[in-house]
Design an enzyme around this catalytic site. Structure first.
Site, PDB file in Angstrom:
ATOM      1  N   SER A 165      17.002  -5.884   8.937  1.00  0.00           N
ATOM      2  CA  SER A 165      18.089  -6.040   7.974  1.00  0.00           C
ATOM      3  C   SER A 165      17.661  -5.969   6.513  1.00  0.00           C
ATOM      4  O   SER A 165      18.480  -5.722   5.647  1.00  0.00           O
ATOM      5  CB  SER A 165      18.805  -7.366   8.235  1.00  0.00           C
ATOM      6  OG  SER A 165      17.881  -8.424   8.238  1.00  0.00           O
ATOM      7  N   HIS A 193      22.699  -5.057  13.071  1.00  0.00           N
ATOM      8  CA  HIS A 193      23.026  -4.059  12.046  1.00  0.00           C
ATOM      9  C   HIS A 193      23.158  -2.644  12.615  1.00  0.00           C
ATOM     10  O   HIS A 193      23.409  -1.703  11.865  1.00  0.00           O
ATOM     11  CB  HIS A 193      21.978  -4.065  10.931  1.00  0.00           C
ATOM     12  CG  HIS A 193      22.161  -5.169   9.929  1.00  0.00           C
ATOM     13  ND1 HIS A 193      23.055  -5.083   8.893  1.00  0.00           N
ATOM     14  CD2 HIS A 193      21.588  -6.397   9.839  1.00  0.00           C
ATOM     15  CE1 HIS A 193      23.007  -6.196   8.175  1.00  0.00           C
ATOM     16  NE2 HIS A 193      22.122  -7.015   8.738  1.00  0.00           N
ATOM     17  N   LYS A 224      29.556  -8.001  11.616  1.00  0.00           N
ATOM     18  CA  LYS A 224      29.138  -7.021  10.607  1.00  0.00           C
ATOM     19  C   LYS A 224      30.057  -5.796  10.707  1.00  0.00           C
ATOM     20  O   LYS A 224      31.191  -5.862  10.245  1.00  0.00           O
ATOM     21  CB  LYS A 224      27.651  -6.725  10.769  1.00  0.00           C
ATOM     22  CG  LYS A 224      26.850  -7.943  10.316  1.00  0.00           C
ATOM     23  CD  LYS A 224      25.373  -7.831  10.434  1.00  0.00           C
ATOM     24  CE  LYS A 224      24.726  -9.091   9.842  1.00  0.00           C
ATOM     25  NZ  LYS A 224      23.672  -9.638  10.683  1.00  0.00           N
TER      26      LYS A 224
HETATM   27  C1  LIG Z   1      23.323 -11.020  10.958  1.00  0.00           C
HETATM   28  C2  LIG Z   1      22.347 -11.118  12.041  1.00  0.00           C
HETATM   29  C3  LIG Z   1      22.459 -12.116  13.014  1.00  0.00           C
HETATM   30  C4  LIG Z   1      23.478 -13.221  12.910  1.00  0.00           C
HETATM   31  O1  LIG Z   1      24.724 -12.803  13.325  1.00  0.00           O
HETATM   32  P1  LIG Z   1      25.956 -13.820  13.084  1.00  0.00           P
HETATM   33  O2  LIG Z   1      27.037 -13.232  13.915  1.00  0.00           O
HETATM   34  O3  LIG Z   1      26.233 -13.794  11.628  1.00  0.00           O
HETATM   35  O4  LIG Z   1      25.518 -15.158  13.547  1.00  0.00           O
HETATM   36  C5  LIG Z   1      21.569 -12.119  14.069  1.00  0.00           C
HETATM   37  N1  LIG Z   1      20.594 -11.198  14.162  1.00  0.00           N
HETATM   38  C6  LIG Z   1      20.437 -10.229  13.233  1.00  0.00           C
HETATM   39  C7  LIG Z   1      19.343  -9.225  13.403  1.00  0.00           C
HETATM   40  C8  LIG Z   1      21.305 -10.163  12.140  1.00  0.00           C
HETATM   41  O5  LIG Z   1      21.144  -9.209  11.234  1.00  0.00           O
END
Ligand SMILES: *Cc1c(COP(=O)(O)O)cnc(C)c1O
Length: 384
Positions: A165, A193, A224
């Site tokens: 990320s 992502h 996301k």
């Molecule tokens: C954003 C993210 C998460 C967390 O996801 P949420 O639904 O916001 O809890 C977990 N793993 C990765 C790799 C992320 O980028």
């Protein structure tokens, strides 16, 4: 912390000021999509706002069932289980399927929720391999095999982010699968992502590399690109059934909210028939990244829409965020502890909502703030 007085759209209102938004993970604009909003409203009218029970007791609505079926069709897996966040989905896998005596091998740049999940599962034998370096993974697998001589029952799990990320690079999944195969290890990929971004119709990294069936645990987020909230684990029927009967996050924490669930069904249905959002996302991303590279900025080694602009110095990076905000553009500065000291950057998040003119405007302003070459460090910082 910035307080939004609007939704996370192409523009956002912050401090009563309308700004161009280059920092949300709203890759496909689903967070304000009319179809999703309508579905959420309808679900509220029909079912109300809350579930008021865990899934395993009386919190499972017919919408949850539909979402899980739709999601497993989308992911091309036998089944899928949704929970209230991606963070929690990582906990589900590690805590439900692994015991302290099992062996976990983890990429050094994995997301904090994976690190926390490994801690929660009290894994005694944890190996960290150098980011995306297969020689380092192989060494860890050899150490795991040596350990298995004294503990033959210990399972081995390789865990990696799909898309990283902070840098936007993609895990070398085909190589990981090959190594896992020769060392009889299981694989878990957290594609937070990559969902909605990579692969056909945004099916994610596993589809991107045509590796369907080769990954044991596919973890994702619904917060996301999907634009709502929630997380999931997709995989075999056995895995899903085990989660539904044993996972503590499923048994002891409330179900995914009703309007969220309804909106998510629509998001996935739209993705499966309409590629316009994804195509625009990618063309915007390439347009942005080409322009930044041409201007001489170091944007690292991204292969996805995530676009770091490496400024290295933390003060310079925080200042850049402020100057951009003064110019009505919101971009996140990423500094320690999210990245190591000396690796500070702006993280620019293009989406399908942006126009080419939005991107032109951003690039014009960032070029005015920086002459790129003057911000190269003397020595590239090491990752920690
Ligand atoms: C954003 C993210 C998460 C967390 O996801 P949420 O639904 O916001 O809890 C977990 N793993 C990765 C790799 C992320 O980028």
């Amino acid at each position: 912390m910035k307080i939004l007085q609007s939704g996370p759209g192409r523009h956002i209102i912050v401090q009563n000021k309308k700004c161009l938004n280059f920092c949300s993970n709203n890759y496909l604009g689903f967070a304000q999509d009319a179809v999703l909003k309508k579905a959420a409203k309808q679900a509220i009218t029909q079912y109300g706002v809350g579930t008021t029970s865990v899934r395993a007791l009386i919190g499972t609505n017919t919408l949850h069932q539909t979402l899980e079926k739709t999601l497993s069709r989308f992911k091309n897996t036998q089944d899928a289980v949704v929970v209230t966040s991606g963070y929690l989905a990582n906990m589900v896998v590690l805590q439900t399927f692994f015991t302290p005596n099992d062996i976990v091998i983890s990429d050094e740049l994995n997301h904090a929720s994976i690190i926390d999940a490994i801690r929660l599962a009290q894994i005694k034998h944890k190996y960290i391999f150098k980011h995306a370096i297969m020689k380092s993974l192989k060494k860890a697998l050899q150490q795991a095999r040596a350990l298995q001589k004294t503990q033959p029952d210990a399972k081995v799990l390789i865990v990696t982010d799909g898309v990283f990320s902070m840098d936007g690079d993609i895990a070398p999944l085909p190589d990981i699968v090959q190594l896992a195969h020769s060392y009889k290890a299981q694989i878990m990929v957290d594609d937070a992502h990559g969902e909605g971004v990579l692969g056909k119709h945004g099916r994610g990294i596993v589809d991107h590399f045509s590796l369907h069936g080769a990954i044991d645990f596919e973890v994702g987020t619904l917060s996301k690109a999907f634009g709502v909230n929630g997380g999931f684990v997709a995989g075999s029927k056995h895995i899903a059934d085990t989660i539904r009967t044993k996972a503590r996050q499923f048994l002891f924490s409330n179900a995914l909210a009703i309007p969220d669930t309804a909106a998510l069904i629509k998001a996935i249905e739209i993705l499966m028939i309409d590629d316009t959002r994804i195509n625009t996302l990618w063309s915007n991303s390439h347009y942005l990244q080409d322009q930044l590279k041409t201007a001489g900025f170091d944007i690292g080694h991204t292969h996805t829409p995530i676009t770091p602009i490496m400024l290295y110095d933390e003060e310079v990076t925080k200042k850049a965020e402020l100057v951009l905000f003064r110019n009505n553009i919101v971009v996140s500065s990423i500094i320690f502890p999210m990245v190591p000291h000396g690796a500070a950057r702006l993280r620019v998040m293009p989406s399908s909502l942006h126009t080419k003119r939005d991107i032109d405007l951003f690039v014009t302003i960032i070029k005015k703030i920086f002459r790129p070459s003057s911000h190269r460090p003397k020595q590239q910082s090491q990752r920690v």
